[in-house]
Design a protein around this motif. Structure first.
Motif, PDB file in Angstrom:
ATOM      1  N   GLY A  14      -4.912  11.735 -45.708  1.00 21.53           N
ATOM      2  CA  GLY A  14      -5.044  10.543 -44.897  1.00 21.53           C
ATOM      3  C   GLY A  14      -3.742  10.088 -44.276  1.00 21.53           C
ATOM      4  N   THR A  15      -3.801   8.924 -43.625  1.00 22.18           N
ATOM      5  CA  THR A  15      -2.643   8.405 -42.905  1.00 22.18           C
ATOM      6  C   THR A  15      -1.520   7.992 -43.845  1.00 22.18           C
ATOM      7  OG1 THR A  15      -4.161   7.565 -41.217  1.00 22.18           O
ATOM      8  CG2 THR A  15      -1.916   6.714 -41.184  1.00 22.18           C
ATOM      9  N   SER A  16      -1.854   7.397 -44.973  1.00 17.96           N
ATOM     10  CA  SER A  16      -0.821   6.874 -45.869  1.00 17.96           C
ATOM     11  C   SER A  16      -0.667   7.664 -47.156  1.00 17.96           C
ATOM     12  CB  SER A  16      -1.121   5.409 -46.219  1.00 17.96           C
ATOM     13  OG  SER A  16      -2.390   5.285 -46.843  1.00 17.96           O
ATOM     14  N   SER A  17      -1.613   8.556 -47.451  1.00 20.07           N
ATOM     15  CA  SER A  17      -1.510   9.334 -48.685  1.00 20.07           C
ATOM     16  C   SER A  17      -2.414  10.555 -48.605  1.00 20.07           C
ATOM     17  CB  SER A  17      -1.898   8.489 -49.905  1.00 20.07           C
ATOM     18  OG  SER A  17      -3.283   8.167 -49.871  1.00 20.07           O
ATOM     19  N   THR A  18      -2.176  11.482 -49.520  1.00 16.15           N
ATOM     20  CA  THR A  18      -3.090  12.606 -49.745  1.00 16.15           C
ATOM     21  C   THR A  18      -3.700  12.429 -51.121  1.00 16.15           C
ATOM     22  OG1 THR A  18      -1.830  14.111 -48.347  1.00 16.15           O
ATOM     23  CG2 THR A  18      -3.286  15.097 -49.992  1.00 16.15           C
ATOM     24  N   LYS A  19      -5.021  12.494 -51.194  1.00 14.67           N
ATOM     25  CA  LYS A  19      -5.737  12.337 -52.454  1.00 14.67           C
ATOM     26  C   LYS A  19      -6.410  13.654 -52.820  1.00 14.67           C
ATOM     27  CE  LYS A  19      -6.607   7.488 -51.398  1.00 14.67           C
ATOM     28  NZ  LYS A  19      -7.626   6.468 -51.032  1.00 14.67           N
ATOM     29  N   ALA A  20      -6.555  13.878 -54.114  1.00 13.07           N
ATOM     30  CA  ALA A  20      -7.266  15.059 -54.602  1.00 13.07           C
ATOM     31  C   ALA A  20      -8.272  14.621 -55.651  1.00 13.07           C
ATOM     32  CB  ALA A  20      -6.290  16.071 -55.183  1.00 13.07           C
ATOM     33  N   LEU A  21      -9.472  15.199 -55.602  1.00 17.37           N
ATOM     34  CA  LEU A  21     -10.537  14.904 -56.551  1.00 17.37           C
ATOM     35  C   LEU A  21     -11.109  16.211 -57.086  1.00 17.37           C
ATOM     36  CD1 LEU A  21     -10.510  12.063 -55.110  1.00 17.37           C
ATOM     37  CD2 LEU A  21     -13.008  12.110 -55.256  1.00 17.37           C
ATOM     38  N   LEU A  22     -11.359  16.262 -58.394  1.00 16.64           N
ATOM     39  CA  LEU A  22     -12.137  17.344 -58.989  1.00 16.64           C
ATOM     40  C   LEU A  22     -13.540  16.826 -59.246  1.00 16.64           C
ATOM     41  CD1 LEU A  22      -9.985  19.258 -61.659  1.00 16.64           C
ATOM     42  CD2 LEU A  22     -11.068  20.202 -59.608  1.00 16.64           C
ATOM     43  N   VAL A  23     -14.538  17.558 -58.775  1.00 19.32           N
ATOM     44  CA  VAL A  23     -15.926  17.114 -58.860  1.00 19.32           C
ATOM     45  C   VAL A  23     -16.741  18.190 -59.575  1.00 19.32           C
ATOM     46  CG1 VAL A  23     -17.957  16.426 -57.530  1.00 19.32           C
ATOM     47  CG2 VAL A  23     -15.664  15.776 -56.749  1.00 19.32           C
ATOM     48  N   ASP A  24     -17.598  17.744 -60.508  1.00 18.19           N
ATOM     49  CA  ASP A  24     -18.391  18.702 -61.271  1.00 18.19           C
ATOM     50  C   ASP A  24     -19.766  18.888 -60.640  1.00 18.19           C
ATOM     51  OD1 ASP A  24     -20.008  16.543 -62.021  1.00 18.19           O
ATOM     52  OD2 ASP A  24     -19.155  16.386 -64.036  1.00 18.19           O
ATOM     53  N   GLY A  25     -20.605  19.670 -61.296  1.00 17.71           N
ATOM     54  CA  GLY A  25     -21.908  20.029 -60.763  1.00 17.71           C
ATOM     55  C   GLY A  25     -22.897  18.890 -60.689  1.00 17.71           C
ATOM     56  N   ARG A  26     -22.623  17.766 -61.335  1.00 15.28           N
ATOM     57  CA  ARG A  26     -23.466  16.575 -61.212  1.00 15.28           C
ATOM     58  C   ARG A  26     -23.002  15.659 -60.084  1.00 15.28           C
ATOM     59  NH1 ARG A  26     -22.456  17.570 -66.411  1.00 15.28           N
ATOM     60  NH2 ARG A  26     -20.704  16.112 -66.430  1.00 15.28           N
ATOM     61  N   GLY A  27     -21.894  16.041 -59.428  1.00 14.19           N
ATOM     62  CA  GLY A  27     -21.335  15.204 -58.383  1.00 14.19           C
ATOM     63  C   GLY A  27     -20.392  14.147 -58.914  1.00 14.19           C
ATOM     64  N   ASP A  28     -20.055  14.206 -60.204  1.00 11.91           N
ATOM     65  CA  ASP A  28     -19.162  13.214 -60.815  1.00 11.91           C
ATOM     66  C   ASP A  28     -17.704  13.622 -60.623  1.00 11.91           C
ATOM     67  OD1 ASP A  28     -21.341  11.769 -61.719  1.00 11.91           O
ATOM     68  OD2 ASP A  28     -21.413  12.840 -63.643  1.00 11.91           O
ATOM     69  N   VAL A  29     -16.846  12.628 -60.415  1.00 12.81           N
ATOM     70  CA  VAL A  29     -15.408  12.866 -60.309  1.00 12.81           C
ATOM     71  C   VAL A  29     -14.832  12.943 -61.720  1.00 12.81           C
ATOM     72  CG1 VAL A  29     -13.203  11.967 -59.471  1.00 12.81           C
ATOM     73  CG2 VAL A  29     -15.283  11.673 -58.086  1.00 12.81           C
ATOM     74  N   VAL A  30     -14.197  14.073 -62.048  1.00 14.70           N
ATOM     75  CA  VAL A  30     -13.651  14.257 -63.392  1.00 14.70           C
ATOM     76  C   VAL A  30     -12.133  14.126 -63.423  1.00 14.70           C
ATOM     77  CG1 VAL A  30     -15.589  15.693 -64.102  1.00 14.70           C
ATOM     78  CG2 VAL A  30     -13.570  16.783 -63.126  1.00 14.70           C
ATOM     79  N   ALA A  31     -11.487  14.153 -62.255  1.00 13.48           N
ATOM     80  CA  ALA A  31     -10.035  13.947 -62.184  1.00 13.48           C
ATOM     81  C   ALA A  31      -9.685  13.563 -60.762  1.00 13.48           C
ATOM     82  CB  ALA A  31      -9.270  15.203 -62.603  1.00 13.48           C
ATOM     83  N   ARG A  32      -8.622  12.771 -60.617  1.00 10.90           N
ATOM     84  CA  ARG A  32      -8.170  12.388 -59.279  1.00 10.90           C
ATOM     85  C   ARG A  32      -6.672  12.156 -59.298  1.00 10.90           C
ATOM     86  NH1 ARG A  32     -12.100   8.192 -59.454  1.00 10.90           N
ATOM     87  NH2 ARG A  32     -12.494   8.522 -57.234  1.00 10.90           N
TER      88      ARG A  32
END
Length: 527
Positions: A14-32
């Motif tokens: 993005g404009t002010s930051s870069t974000k990272a998300l790990l997503v599992d098979g249920r669509g849940d975010v497990v790390a960010r």
């Protein structure tokens, strides 16, 4: 969690930051994780970033998000990016040539005005779906090439590459020069109906075809990753989207009767266009490509607001306080006749007036910071509704406004949006929606779910319904549009309020001047 359960990694640059998300098979975010990036302002109206800093922020965000023990479980990567910002780099070395000229940059205003005077706006709008405006990439491309390859010799020889942020990242971490179609649709160089670079637009903006990447669908094919530890080299990139498109995808924005508003530094309001609206008339909103899942581009209607969250940070800086305090001030009072038009770099949709001036109207000796704060919040909701109203006029109705982005944490702002718009507002309860949307698409490509499974993923939201009277909303509409008129140059024809290219004698109907109740129209509304 099962040890072998697959994961997808989403990167949102993005404009002010870069974000990272790990997503599992249920669509849940497990790390960010998140890595901040900066901006520089070398001259009035100029906004730049460092391409190398952006690439480094991606590496940092990925390293912070992915535990080395989990890296083998990552079956694919999705990337969402800021749009319209442009990078020029050396094909042989991979090094950036010059700065990133960002989507907020206004250095090409004069060139834009000169082109408009030649009548080029009609061709640009017809082919690209976008109004001739400095926000889009084409004029930035011309500026970068004029500065670093004025004769276009290196460009035509294939020595230079030019692209949006997705193209830069795919080249840096994959080694191939490609551009995803939703991002390409924001450059003003692509034929929005055919999904390919347009020869006449390239000639108009003096951009050689050889400097651009190959346009590919949102599901690729993309180069595999390299140099993104702890991911193994060769991890596939399965999805790429512009950030606003990714947020719409996370909302399941393909459903009828919905429109998405992202409340960030600026705001993007977007709705999938039905087949009947694929050739939408000039109405203050743009035509763009929402996504291409491999079976052809899906078109969308979009309007872009230059300053929404940025208005609140500006006011916070002015009073040496925080954005949170400005929101608290706004919640405690009414603007009491004060209007703030945040045309710091002109007005975006639906006005598309680069020469508009920022202004504050209605000041009295009794005006306090709280009134200015309330006026700033009102400027956000009023701008959003102006665009939603333009979208609804084309699509036949918007019943629910789907909201995401940093400002939506303010329930007061969301309630004011519902009151002003006279529509239901559904605020996503999930953070980082752009990253989540591209994770959804990457998961679809990886086979973690099929299209039916994607439709059924949980999308929790808080709903706000209108509580203000129609008469109060009408009064606020009138005061806001009066302030908008005052911010625009005296020569500006009101016809530009709905697209900017109406000819003399065209219908100039404007909602401010309707004799009927402006809350009642042929568009469907939720009450």
């Amino acid at each position: 969690m099962a040890a072998a359960e697959p994961l997808v990694l989403a990167i949102d640059q993005g404009t002010s930051s870069t974000k990272a998300l790990l997503v599992d098979g249920r669509g849940d975010v497990v790390a960010r994780s998140s890595a901040a990036i900066g901006q520089t302002f070398p001259a009035p109206g100029w906004v730049e970033q460092s391409a190398e800093e952006i690439a480094a922020s991606v590496r940092d965000a990925v390293a912070a998000c992915v535990d080395p023990a989990d890296a083998p479980r990552v079956v694919g990567v999705g990337i969402s990016t800021q749009r319209e910002s442009l990078v020029l780099w050396d094909r042989a070395t991979g090094d950036a040539v010059g700065p990133v000229v960002t989507w907020q940059d206004q250095r090409t205003v004069d060139t834009c005005r000169e082109l408009a005077a030649t009548g080029a706006g009609e061709l640009v709008r017809e082919r690209s779906g976008l109004p001739l405006d400095p926000m889009f990439s084409a004029l930035k491309a011309r500026w970068l090439l004029d500065a670093h390859d004025p004769q276009r010799q290196r460009s035509r020889a294939g020595e230079l590459c030019l692209g949006t942020i997705d193209s830069w990242l795919l080249s840096r971490f994959g080694g191939e020069h490609v551009t995803e179609v939703s991002n390409a649709s924001r450059t003003q160089l692509m034929d929005v109906d055919r999904g390919r670079w347009d020869d006449e637009l390239l000639e108009l903006f003096a951009v050689p075809a050889e400097v651009l990447g190959t346009i590919v669908p949102s599901v690729g094919p993309f180069p595999t990753t390299r140099g993104l530890a702890p991911l193994a080299d060769g991890t596939p990139v399965l999805a790429v989207l512009g950030d606003s498109h990714a947020a719409l995808f996370a909302h399941a924005g393909w459903r009828p009767g919905v429109c998405k508003a992202t409340y960030g530094t600026g705001s993007s309001i977007m709705a999938v266009a039905g087949r009947a609206t694929a050739a939408a008339p000039d109405g203050g909103v743009c035509r763009t490509v929402a996504w291409d899942l491999g079976d052809g581009p899906v078109q969308a209607l979009e309007g872009n607001i230059r300053s929404s969250g940025r208005t609140l940070t500006w006011l916070a800086d002015l009073f040496a306080t925080t954005t949170e305090q400005i929101l608290a001030d706004a919640a405690a009072t009414d603007p009491e006749g004060v209007s703030l038009v945040p045309a710091f770099g002109g007005l975006g949709a639906p006005w598309w007036e680069p020469d508009a001036s920022a202004l504050i109207a209605g000041l009295t000796l009794g005006t306090r910071r709280e009134h200015l704060a309330a006026a700033a919040v009102h400027s956000v909701v009023a701008q959003v509704e102006d665009v939603v109203d333009a979208v609804a006029a084309v699509t036949g109705g918007v019943e629910v406004l789907l909201a995401d982005g940093g400002l939506t944490r303010s329930s007061e702002l969301m309630q004011r949006q519902a009151d002003y718009s006279r529509r239901r507002v559904a605020r996503s309860s999930v953070a980082d929606l752009s990253a989540l949307g591209v994770a959804h698409l990457a998961g679809l490509s990886a086979g973690l779910w099929d299209r039916a499974g994607l439709e059924s993923l949980d999308r929790p939201a808080d709903e706000f319904t209108p509580q203000q009277t129609t008469a109060d909303a009408y009064a606020r509409h009138a005061a806001w549009h009066e302030a908008i008129d005052r911010s625009r140059p005296p020569h500006t024809d009101i016809r530009r309020a709905r697209g900017g290219t109406a000819s003399p004698g065209a219908d100039t109907t404007d909602r401010r001047n309707r004799t009927e109740d402006p809350m009642s129209s042929t568009t469907s509304r939720s009450t």
